[in-house]
Design a protein around this motif. Structure first.
Motif, PDB file in Angstrom:
ATOM      1  N   ARG A  89      27.067  14.008 -25.528  1.00  0.00           N
ATOM      2  CA  ARG A  89      28.192  13.550 -24.716  1.00  0.00           C
ATOM      3  C   ARG A  89      29.390  13.202 -25.609  1.00  0.00           C
ATOM      4  O   ARG A  89      30.516  13.605 -25.342  1.00  0.00           O
ATOM      5  N   VAL A  90      29.110  12.475 -26.701  1.00  0.00           N
ATOM      6  CA  VAL A  90      30.182  12.088 -27.629  1.00  0.00           C
ATOM      7  C   VAL A  90      30.845  13.347 -28.205  1.00  0.00           C
ATOM      8  O   VAL A  90      32.071  13.476 -28.224  1.00  0.00           O
ATOM      9  N   ALA A  91      30.022  14.312 -28.626  1.00  0.00           N
ATOM     10  CA  ALA A  91      30.554  15.546 -29.212  1.00  0.00           C
ATOM     11  C   ALA A  91      31.379  16.320 -28.187  1.00  0.00           C
ATOM     12  O   ALA A  91      32.461  16.832 -28.488  1.00  0.00           O
ATOM     13  N   TYR A  92      30.873  16.369 -26.954  1.00  0.00           N
ATOM     14  CA  TYR A  92      31.556  17.108 -25.891  1.00  0.00           C
ATOM     15  C   TYR A  92      32.901  16.461 -25.575  1.00  0.00           C
ATOM     16  O   TYR A  92      33.929  17.137 -25.459  1.00  0.00           O
ATOM     17  N   GLU A  93      32.897  15.110 -25.500  1.00  0.00           N
ATOM     18  CA  GLU A  93      34.137  14.421 -25.159  1.00  0.00           C
ATOM     19  C   GLU A  93      35.163  14.535 -26.290  1.00  0.00           C
ATOM     20  O   GLU A  93      36.354  14.688 -26.037  1.00  0.00           O
ATOM     21  N   ALA A  94      34.686  14.507 -27.540  1.00  0.00           N
ATOM     22  CA  ALA A  94      35.581  14.677 -28.685  1.00  0.00           C
ATOM     23  C   ALA A  94      36.218  16.068 -28.641  1.00  0.00           C
ATOM     24  O   ALA A  94      37.432  16.228 -28.825  1.00  0.00           O
TER      25      ALA A  94
END
Lengths: 397, 111
Positions: free
Chosen positions: B99-104
């Motif tokens: 999720r963090v990678a996707y949002e970044a």
């Protein structure tokens, strides 16, 4: 008090529904089966096995499911070149006294011809089934399963203990109740073994959980989804303790494997983790695979406790949806049959919700539609597995 | 039980965690075992808080049973979850990293 009635089958069991099963015998026949069932999808449910390679477990499961007490007639849909033993399946169904027909797509002339012939067969059978008489049925003739899916930190406090109370009442009334997913009993093995009817059965229960722990460790993932953690569950053993509450407080009468029929009333653990080397992947790849295995062991209906909010139902056997989380219930109430979230809010006791679930079991058995049934949910999932038969200590006299 | 907030549920007397019966916002005062503490991070329904200081390596106890091991010291009133607890069986899988990678990546796409 609801008076139960059921459809009497030749083997003496009684069904609470009178469905036609449309069974595809390889994925290549799935579309044709779905099209055949579609005009009568409320009563004609699609089940099947997608694989082209033979598998004793899948064969046994399909034989049990096609002769499930809720099934009144079966249409088998074969592509024609798959390995599934359709001859044996058809003969088992015929011997059970049910009308059965096999359509082989390659022989019938392809998709359209098979769909047309299949739809006619289904319409004729439904006309026959509509004349079936229901006979008196006792609570002790019911087989009820329980599963939890989309669990969160509320499941183990509200919905699961309430389902456990309903199980206690059903077992006391002589019904057979099944709980399962040994991969979600990891950490509960000792407290569960203390409830076994015999010391030998206690050893079998411990061994079943140890097998699950080994199996999942090899696969690298526990029976734990990302959403479980979002909902406040931190570890598989925490999820297990909550899931275990569904089993209630009754003595554990036996351990069965998918397709084994409980010999009498009582509480049974179903060992769903395959025996031997890790071979075909995860034991049950999602919740419906678990429901299917309990149906294969005769479950007339399933209690499904959900925290995050699962919307599934099942082919053949109704699913009663129990919402554990009041916030989820507010969003998905049309998909839910029972709001156990009231326990979290302090508005109801576990006993009160347990009673509500028990009463609903009797109502659904008597013909009342569940939320998922009314919305046409009829999910089904069957994959590859391999099992050894249960040992003599698993079903003490 | 007057020494602990009504919104926090003690499931068994042996437990070192409490379960939130409702979502509680960050900074809200909560009563834990007689101490009033500001909640350090928002907590959702069904999540756990430390009932007392839980030192690293100590068992996390809920329902009167062990549900994992603290990987770091957990302060009284702090959120107890995957960031400070590990399973004694199989590691817990979350989508947090994805999720963090996707949002970044989505943020980069917007500029």
């Amino acid at each position: 008090m609801t008076s139960l009635t059921g459809y009497l089958r030749a083997d003496g069991r009684k069904g609470i529904r009178n469905r036609v099963a449309v069974a595809y015998l390889v994925e290549c026949a799935h579309h044709v089966a779905r099209e055949i069932a579609w005009p009568n999808r409320d009563q004609a449910h699609v089940i099947g096995f997608p694989g082209c390679y033979p598998n004793d477990y899948a064969q046994a499961m399909m034989e049990r499911l096609c002769t499930h007490p809720n099934v009144g007639a079966v249409l088998l849909v074969s592509l024609g070149c798959e390995s599934f033993n359709r001859f044996r399946l058809e003969s088992v169904i015929r011997d059970s006294g049910r009308p059965v027909e096999t359509l082989v797509i390659q022989r019938e002339g392809g998709t359209a011809a098979t769909i047309g012939k299949g739809q006619t067969w289904i319409a004729d059978r439904l006309q026959d089934l509509s004349r079936a008489q229901r006979v008196a049925m006792d609570v002790s003739e019911l087989v009820v399963g329980t599963v939890c899916g989309g669990s969160d930190g509320t499941s183990g406090i509200s919905g699961n203990p309430a389902a456990g109370r309903a199980f206690d009442r059903l077992v006391a009334a002589g019904a057979a109740c099944i709980f399962e997913e040994t991969g979600e009993l990891i950490g509960c093995e000792e407290i569960m073994a203390d409830r076994a009817a015999t010391p030998e059965l206690a050893d079998e229960l411990r061994a079943a959980v140890a097998k699950a722990a080994r199996y999942y460790a090899t696969l690298g993932f526990g029976s734990f989804a990302a959403g479980n953690a979002d909902g406040g569950l931190t570890t598989i053993e925490e999820k297990s303790l909550g899931a275990y509450a569904k089993s209630g407080q009754s003595r554990i009468s036996g351990l069965i494997k998918p397709g084994d029929l409980p010999p009498r009333g009582g509480l049974y653990l179903m060992d769903v983790v395959p025996d031997g080397e890790v071979r075909f992947g995860f034991p049950n790849i999602s919740d419906n695979a678990e429901i299917v295995e309990m149906m294969a062991s005769g479950a007339h209906l399933t209690l499904f406790v959900t925290g995050r909010g699962s919307v599934v139902g099942s082919a053949l056997a109704p699913v009663i949806k129990i919402a554990a989380n009041p916030e989820m219930y507010a969003r998905l109430s049309a998909d839910m049959d029972v709001n156990a979230g009231r326990i979290i809010l302090g508005e109801s006791s576990v006993d009160q919700i347990g009673q509500e679930i028990y009463d609903l079991v009797l109502g659904v058995a008597a013909g009342q539609q569940t939320a998922s049934e009314a919305m046409g949910h009829a999910e089904f999932l069957l994959t590859y597995k391999s099992f050894e038969p249960i040992g003599p200590a698993c079903l003490p006299a | 039980m007057s020494r602990t907030d009504d919104r926090l549920l003690l499931l068994s007397p042996d437990d070192n965690v409490l379960v939130a019966r409702a979502a509680i916002a960050e900074g809200e005062p909560i009563l834990v075992e007689g101490l009033v503490l500001p909640l350090t991070a928002a907590i959702s329904m069904g999540h756990k808080l430390a009932r007392r200081l839980i030192p690293a390596g100590e068992a996390i106890v809920k329902y009167g049973a062990v549900i994992g091991t603290a990987t770091t010291d957990i302060a009284q009133g702090a959120h107890v979850h995957t960031h400070n607890v590990r399973s004694n069986y199989t590691a817990t899988h979350t989508l947090e990293e994805a999720r963090v990678a996707y949002e970044a990546a989505s943020e980069v796409g917007k500029t």
